[in-house]
Design a protein around this motif. Structure first.
Motif, PDB file in Angstrom:
ATOM      1  N   ALA A 198       0.817  -1.227   0.000  1.00  0.00           N
ATOM      2  CA  ALA A 198       0.000   0.000   0.000  1.00  0.00           C
ATOM      3  C   ALA A 198       0.848   1.273   0.000  1.00  0.00           C
ATOM      4  O   ALA A 198       0.400   2.324  -0.458  1.00  0.00           O
ATOM      5  N   SER A 199       2.094   1.170   0.518  1.00  0.00           N
ATOM      6  CA  SER A 199       2.900   2.389   0.553  1.00  0.00           C
ATOM      7  C   SER A 199       4.198   2.289  -0.244  1.00  0.00           C
ATOM      8  O   SER A 199       5.002   3.220  -0.220  1.00  0.00           O
ATOM      9  N   HIS A 200       4.419   1.175  -0.951  1.00  0.00           N
ATOM     10  CA  HIS A 200       5.634   1.031  -1.759  1.00  0.00           C
ATOM     11  C   HIS A 200       5.322   0.637  -3.197  1.00  0.00           C
ATOM     12  O   HIS A 200       4.433  -0.167  -3.444  1.00  0.00           O
ATOM     13  N   SER A 215      -3.507   7.399   9.269  1.00  0.00           N
ATOM     14  CA  SER A 215      -2.600   7.766   8.166  1.00  0.00           C
ATOM     15  C   SER A 215      -1.221   8.167   8.672  1.00  0.00           C
ATOM     16  O   SER A 215      -0.220   7.955   7.999  1.00  0.00           O
ATOM     17  N   ASP A 241       4.359  11.015  -4.800  1.00  0.00           N
ATOM     18  CA  ASP A 241       3.226  10.103  -4.577  1.00  0.00           C
ATOM     19  C   ASP A 241       2.680  10.281  -3.164  1.00  0.00           C
ATOM     20  O   ASP A 241       1.470  10.342  -2.948  1.00  0.00           O
ATOM     21  N   ARG A 242       3.597  10.352  -2.214  1.00  0.00           N
ATOM     22  CA  ARG A 242       3.259  10.545  -0.808  1.00  0.00           C
ATOM     23  C   ARG A 242       2.459  11.828  -0.612  1.00  0.00           C
ATOM     24  O   ARG A 242       1.430  11.858   0.065  1.00  0.00           O
ATOM     25  N   MET A 296      -0.949  11.524  -2.103  1.00  0.00           N
ATOM     26  CA  MET A 296      -1.814  10.695  -1.240  1.00  0.00           C
ATOM     27  C   MET A 296      -2.352  11.511  -0.075  1.00  0.00           C
ATOM     28  O   MET A 296      -3.527  11.437   0.273  1.00  0.00           O
ATOM     29  N   ASN A 356      -5.257   6.123   0.335  1.00  0.00           N
ATOM     30  CA  ASN A 356      -4.542   5.298   1.302  1.00  0.00           C
ATOM     31  C   ASN A 356      -3.727   4.167   0.671  1.00  0.00           C
ATOM     32  O   ASN A 356      -3.150   3.361   1.381  1.00  0.00           O
ATOM     33  N   ASP A 357      -3.675   4.098  -0.662  1.00  0.00           N
ATOM     34  CA  ASP A 357      -2.926   3.010  -1.295  1.00  0.00           C
ATOM     35  C   ASP A 357      -2.240   3.515  -2.571  1.00  0.00           C
ATOM     36  O   ASP A 357      -2.903   3.932  -3.525  1.00  0.00           O
ATOM     37  N   ILE A 358      -0.911   3.463  -2.572  1.00  0.00           N
ATOM     38  CA  ILE A 358      -0.134   4.021  -3.694  1.00  0.00           C
ATOM     39  C   ILE A 358      -0.418   3.268  -4.995  1.00  0.00           C
ATOM     40  O   ILE A 358      -0.321   3.834  -6.088  1.00  0.00           O
TER      41      ILE A 358
END
Ligand code: PHE
Length: 340
Positions: A203-205, A274, A314-315, A318, A324-326
């Motif tokens: 979700a974050s990478h 978050s 991206d961060r 978001m 909540n998901d890249i």
């Protein structure tokens, strides 16, 4: 048979024709071998002598009339057929075209670059395939540094004739080297672009994501300039009431270095899922450009100082959009993309 009432019937029959098939039917009915004209003609010999001539003339006129009316009708049907497929009513409202729009990542990238360009920064891009020198060595990243490991960088199969190993850049910092080698201070530059790291996707990478590098070099550039510039950036993107904090950190190419957090844009610093209940979110790395970097590009570190920073786009996207998901950015799902 009364010729005049025949004429009326013929006119009515031909008038009704609306297709090639109907036309043929009427033609056979009147002009066919057993049609009306043939019947009338064959009845002539049975008529009294004095009527034959006039009647014959009337039949001929009738035939000519039918031929010319059918001919006219055929033209008008053919005309319609030709027109119908391309016929368009130019008074109707046009068909709306589905207009696309920029990807949310591109929107945020443009917005951030515009903020820096208002402060006098110029925008420069660099290649995604880089040399090992620009990505690491020139940036004072030593050979034994873990980020140079094959587990942390995508190396390309480089031909033996190449003196430099090639890779997919793992950050936008190598563009610092390119720009400083080809230009002289004063410099204020931002560099948007894609970067690559062999991270497991979650979700974050993502193995590919976006950064914006920024740097300023001149005589007398101080850490306070960095803080001022980043504050303008953070407030423009997230609003006037956003807070920023600098935590000491280490990067080989800056000294001193810092990681910069902003107060969580979602809970406004109160703590939520978050931001891991911390109320703060890391959005970029920064610092004063290391003298060794200046040496590598041929700048005199006694004369020039500078700051640099690198942020994850991206961060930031978001945070700004509450995503909540890249992975959503890269799935090309129109239901997602149409929301921005
Ligand atoms: N290149 C660093 C990274 O990708 C970020 C950074 C850029 C840090 C410039 C300091 C100065 O993590």
């Amino acid at each position: 048979m009364d010729i005049n009432s025949l004429k009326t019937q013929i006119d009515a029959d031909i008038e009704k024709i609306d297709s090639p098939a109907a036309l043929e039917e009427v033609r056979v009915k009147y002009l066919g071998r057993k049609g009306l004209i043939a019947q009338l003609t064959s009845s002539i010999p049975g008529l009294p002598q004095e009527q034959r001539k006039t009647f014959g003339q009337e039949v001929n006129e009738l035939k000519a009339r039918i031929l010319s009316l059918l001919d006219e009708k055929q033209k008008s049907i053919a005309g319609k057929k030709e027109l119908s497929p391309s016929y368009s009513d130019i008074s109707l409202p046009g068909l709306a075209q589905d207009l696309g729009h920029l990807h949310p990542i591109t929107q945020i990238t443009n917005e951030i670059c515009a903020i820096f360009s208002r402060m006098g920064f110029i925008i420069i891009e660099g290649p995604e395939v880089e040399t090992e020198y620009n990505n690491f060595t020139g940036l004072n990243i030593p050979l034994e540094h873990p980020s140079r490991d094959v587990f942390d960088t995508f190396y390309l199969n480089t031909p033996k004739s190449n003196t430099q190993k090639l890779l997919l850049r793992s950050h936008t910092s190598p563009v610092q080297i390119r720009v400083m080698k080809s230009r002289k201070p004063p410099l204020a530059v931002v560099v948007p672009g894609r970067v690559y790291r062999p991270d497991a996707v979650d979700a974050s990478h993502s193995f590919m994501f976006h950064q914006i590098e920024g740097f300023m070099v001149d005589e007398g550039i101080k850490f306070s300039h960095l803080k001022g510039v980043l504050e303008v950036f953070a407030k423009s993107v997230f609003g006037e009431d956003i807070k920023m904090r600098f935590r000491p950190h280490f990067f080989p190419f800056t000294e001193p270095s810092a990681e910069v957090d902003i107060s969580c844009a979602i809970c406004r610093g109160k703590g939520c899922s978050s931001c891991g209940r911390k109320g703060w979110l890391e959005i970029l790395g920064a610092g004063m450009i290391h003298p060794n970097v200046f040496k590598h590009v041929g700048y005199d570190p006694k004369k020039y100082t500078g700051f640099a920073f690198g942020m994850g786009v991206d961060r930031i996207a978001m945070l700004k959009f509450g995503i909540n998901d890249i992975r959503l950015f890269y799935e090309n799902d129109l239901r997602f993309l149409k929301q921005f």
